[in-house]
Every structure is written in structure tokens, then in C-alpha cells.
Design an enzyme around this catalytic site. Structure first.
Site, PDB file in Angstrom:
ATOM      1  N   LYS A   1       0.859  -1.181   0.000  1.00  0.00           N
ATOM      2  CA  LYS A   1       0.000   0.000   0.000  1.00  0.00           C
ATOM      3  C   LYS A   1       0.896   1.232   0.000  1.00  0.00           C
ATOM      4  O   LYS A   1       1.182   1.822   1.042  1.00  0.00           O
ATOM      5  CB  LYS A   1      -0.936  -0.042   1.216  1.00  0.00           C
ATOM      6  CG  LYS A   1      -2.235   0.668   0.957  1.00  0.00           C
ATOM      7  CD  LYS A   1      -3.303   0.281   1.931  1.00  0.00           C
ATOM      8  CE  LYS A   1      -4.405   1.326   1.959  1.00  0.00           C
ATOM      9  NZ  LYS A   1      -5.065   1.585   0.701  1.00  0.00           N
TER      10      LYS A   1
HETATM   11  N1  PMP Z   1      -6.968  -2.489  -3.439  1.00  0.00           N
HETATM   12  C1  PMP Z   1      -6.411  -1.283  -3.287  1.00  0.00           C
HETATM   13  C2  PMP Z   1      -5.478  -0.788  -4.329  1.00  0.00           C
HETATM   14  C3  PMP Z   1      -6.741  -0.510  -2.161  1.00  0.00           C
HETATM   15  O1  PMP Z   1      -6.200   0.696  -2.002  1.00  0.00           O
HETATM   16  C4  PMP Z   1      -7.618  -0.996  -1.197  1.00  0.00           C
HETATM   17  C5  PMP Z   1      -7.985  -0.162  -0.010  1.00  0.00           C
HETATM   18  N2  PMP Z   1      -7.039  -0.302   1.027  1.00  0.00           N
HETATM   19  C6  PMP Z   1      -8.148  -2.273  -1.384  1.00  0.00           C
HETATM   20  C7  PMP Z   1      -7.795  -2.994  -2.505  1.00  0.00           C
HETATM   21  C8  PMP Z   1      -9.032  -2.890  -0.341  1.00  0.00           C
HETATM   22  O2  PMP Z   1      -8.247  -3.210   0.762  1.00  0.00           O
HETATM   23  P1  PMP Z   1      -8.796  -3.167   2.265  1.00  0.00           P
HETATM   24  O3  PMP Z   1      -9.983  -4.056   2.281  1.00  0.00           O
HETATM   25  O4  PMP Z   1      -7.680  -3.702   3.066  1.00  0.00           O
HETATM   26  O5  PMP Z   1      -9.151  -1.775   2.568  1.00  0.00           O
END
Ligand code: PMP
Length: 315
Positions: A165
Site C-alpha cells: 500500500k
Molecule cells: N486495493 C487497493 C489498491 C486498495 O487501495 C484498497 C484499499 N485499502 C483495497 C484494494 C481494499 O483493501 P482493504 O480491504 O484492506 O481496505
């Protein structure tokens, strides 16, 4: 040297937004997300107000903070705070802000010091910031989105780590989102380098195909999404068959239901893909059921998975 350490002599002036400003005034607020973002890593966390209004329930806080640490490690940044310290920081911040509604929490870490080269060296120590702001939920009022397969390919392991991330990764999703909107859709769905379905621009994706729920595997170029993992666990607990595997584009057109999922997005039903109606063109029963499950879980109503809810008292 890439960074200013001791003895750093700044030039007295700097050009900024069309103006020459004195160095001391050329400051960046911690909220200016663009700074040093080539190497910056972050998290997006949500806290929900409990029904008694006395506590905020931070959803899977430790899982998010662990992912922040993993992102930093993979990007070879040095995070100077332990998980326990970051957990305490989130508590202190929520208490200081005195929120009485659902909140979005964004910790991020960026290399400290003055960068004098584009490539941030390995092991760079980070500044860490935690920001938070009110954020309402749409779980009780699902709205369908019209999605389109993007001409932009999801970043691949061959270029940069998709599971991380890092702010840099988001150029990819942003281009896809802009294209989708330009073409009259709401949201993009990105394919990976093998032309398999990957994810949306900031959310993971799942399909309902008959009695089976399918989500692209972690090797499909997706972020290791915490909402995705939650969905897999909740549905399996209820006896659903949930497959994590490669997904063909054609399956998007065959699916009974399609939905996005993510911390900020929560559950977003997809009612059309590339102009083809999904199911009956409205949020389907599995999607609605999952949204209900998720909603009662994050508000602490279901009593399930109490280990996923960090309770923070409102002072
Ligand atoms: N893909 C990306 C690129 C994201 O930024 C996110 C948001 N964090 C997600 C998927 C979903 O991840 P999460 O459920 O951990 O928020």
C-alpha cells in the site's frame, strides 16, 4: 548524499507554485499527501461508532498496522514505531478529536529529511503521521455502480509490488478511474498482465456464480485486502463455497452478482459491467446479505469476531 543531515545548508529561496518563497516559509503541512510520496506507504482504517455511542470500534486495527509494517519493509523504509505504539497513537488521536461518528483513519509513513535525489535510499527512517476524519457508512443503503473493464492494466509483480500500500501504486488506479468516468461509467475493473481480472481502483472484487463466490487470487495483482479476507471468512463460516482463483473477464459477464469491497468502500454492488446488466440490475441477495453481516459485525451488534474490534472509549 541524498538526505540533509547535520550541516545541511539550505538555499535561502525556493520556487513554489509560481512564487519565489523564503526557505523557512516553504513548509509542507503533514496533510499534504504529495510530499515524498514516491516512497511513502500508508493505511486506510475505519472506526465505527457503537450503538450506545460510547465507543469507537476500530475494525481490524492490528491487521492494518501489520500491513503498514509489511509495506514499509518491502519498500525498504524504516518505521520507527512498533505496532503497540501505533495502536496507542490511533487511540490518542481519536480521543483528542473526540469523534462521535464513524471515522476514517489514515496513518502514513514517508522518509524524513530533505530529499536531494529521486531514489530514496534503502533503510531511510520515516516520519509517521496519523490523520483522521469523519466518514459515514453506506452499508445500510447500498448503491449500485456501473463498472467497465479498463484499458489500463493493473500494475504487476514485474514492475512494482501490487500488494504494497504505497502511494505510488495509486497512479495506476487513478488513470483507470479517470478513464472509466470519461467513458460514462462509475468505476473501473482492472485486468492483470495475464488478462485475468484483478481489482478496482482502490477496492478488491468478488463475483457470485451460482452457489459459489469467487474472488481473484492474491497472485492476480491485488492488494492483500482486509475486507476481502473478512468477506472470505464470513461467507465460509456460513457454509458458502468461496474460491480464490484466477478470474476470466468473461466471468464478469456471466456472474449473477459482482461487488467491490474495501475499508472505505465497504461493499459496493456492481449493477453493470461494460454496459451489460449484472443479474437483475440491482444489488443481489448475496451482496446484500454480506453487507448486512459486515454492518452488524463492525458495529459490534453480531457479537462475532470481537477480536477484530479494538474498542476505544470516547472521552
Ligand atoms: N486495493 C487497493 C489498491 C486498495 O487501495 C484498497 C484499499 N485499502 C483495497 C484494494 C481494499 O483493501 P482493504 O480491504 O484492506 O481496505
Amino acid at each position: 548524499m541524498g538526505f540533509a543531515g547535520e550541516g545541511f545548508e539550505p538555499a535561502p529561496w525556493i520556487w513554489r507554485n509560481g512564487e519565489i518563497v523564503a526557505w523557512p516559509q516553504a513548509v509542507v503541512h503533514v496533510n499534504a499527501v504529495g510530499h515524498a510520496s514516491v516512497a511513502a506507504v500508508f493505511e486506510g482504517i475505519k472506526a465505527y461508532l457503537s450503538d450506545d455511542g460510547e465507543r469507537l470500534l476500530v475494525f481490524r486495527l492490528d491487521d492494518h498496522l501489520r500491513r503498514l509494517h509489511r509495506s514499509a519493509r518491502i519498500c525498504r523504509l524504516s518505521l520507527p514505531y512498533t505496532l503497540a505504539q501505533l495502536r496507542a497513537a490511533v487511540g490518542d488521536l481519536l480521543a483528542a478529536n473526540g469523534f462521535r461518528h464513524d471515522v476514517y483513519i489514515r496513518p502514513w509513513a514517508f522518509p524524513s529529511g530533505m530529499i536531494r535525489e529521486q531514489m530514496v535510499p534503502a533503510g531511510s527512517t520515516c516520519e509517521v503521521v496519523v490523520d483522521s476524519w469523519p466518514c459515514h457508512t453506506e452499508l445500510a443503503d447500498l448503491r449500485g455502480a456501473r463498472a467497465a473493464v479498463s484499458s489500463w492494466q493493473r500494475i504487476t509483480e514485474a514492475s512494482m509490488p501490487p500488494r504494497v500500500k504505497a502511494f505510488s501504486n495509486y497512479h495506476n488506479g487513478r488513470m483507470a478511474l479517470l478513464e472509466a468516468k470519461e467513458n460514462g461509467h462509475d468505476l473501473p475493473i482492472m485486468l492483470n498482465e495475464r488478462h485475468k481480472v484483478s481489482e478496482g481502483a482502490g477496492a478488491c472484487l468478488a463475483l457470485v456464480l451460482g452457489d459459489t463466490v469467487v474472488t481473484p487470487s492474491l497472485t492476480s495483482g491485488v492488494l492483500d485486502g482486509i475486507t476481502r479476507a473478512t468477506m472470505v471468512e464470513l461467507l465460509r463460516e456460513e457454509g458458502w463455497e468461496v474460491q480464490e482463483r484466477e478470474v476470466d473477464r468473461t466471468e464478469l459477464y456471466l456472474a449473477d452478482e459482482v461487488f467491490f469491497m474495501g475499508t472505505a468502500w465497504e461493499i459496493v454492488p456492481v449493477v453493470a459491467v461494460d454496459g451489460l446488466t449484472v443479474g437483475h440490475g440491482s444489488p443481489g441477495p448475496v451482496t446484500r446479505h454480506l453487507a448486512d453481516l459486515y454492518h452488524s459485525l463492525v458495529r459490534g451488534r453480531s457479537g462475532k469476531h470481537a477480536e477484530w474490534l479494538t474498542q476505544m472509549a470516547i472521552r
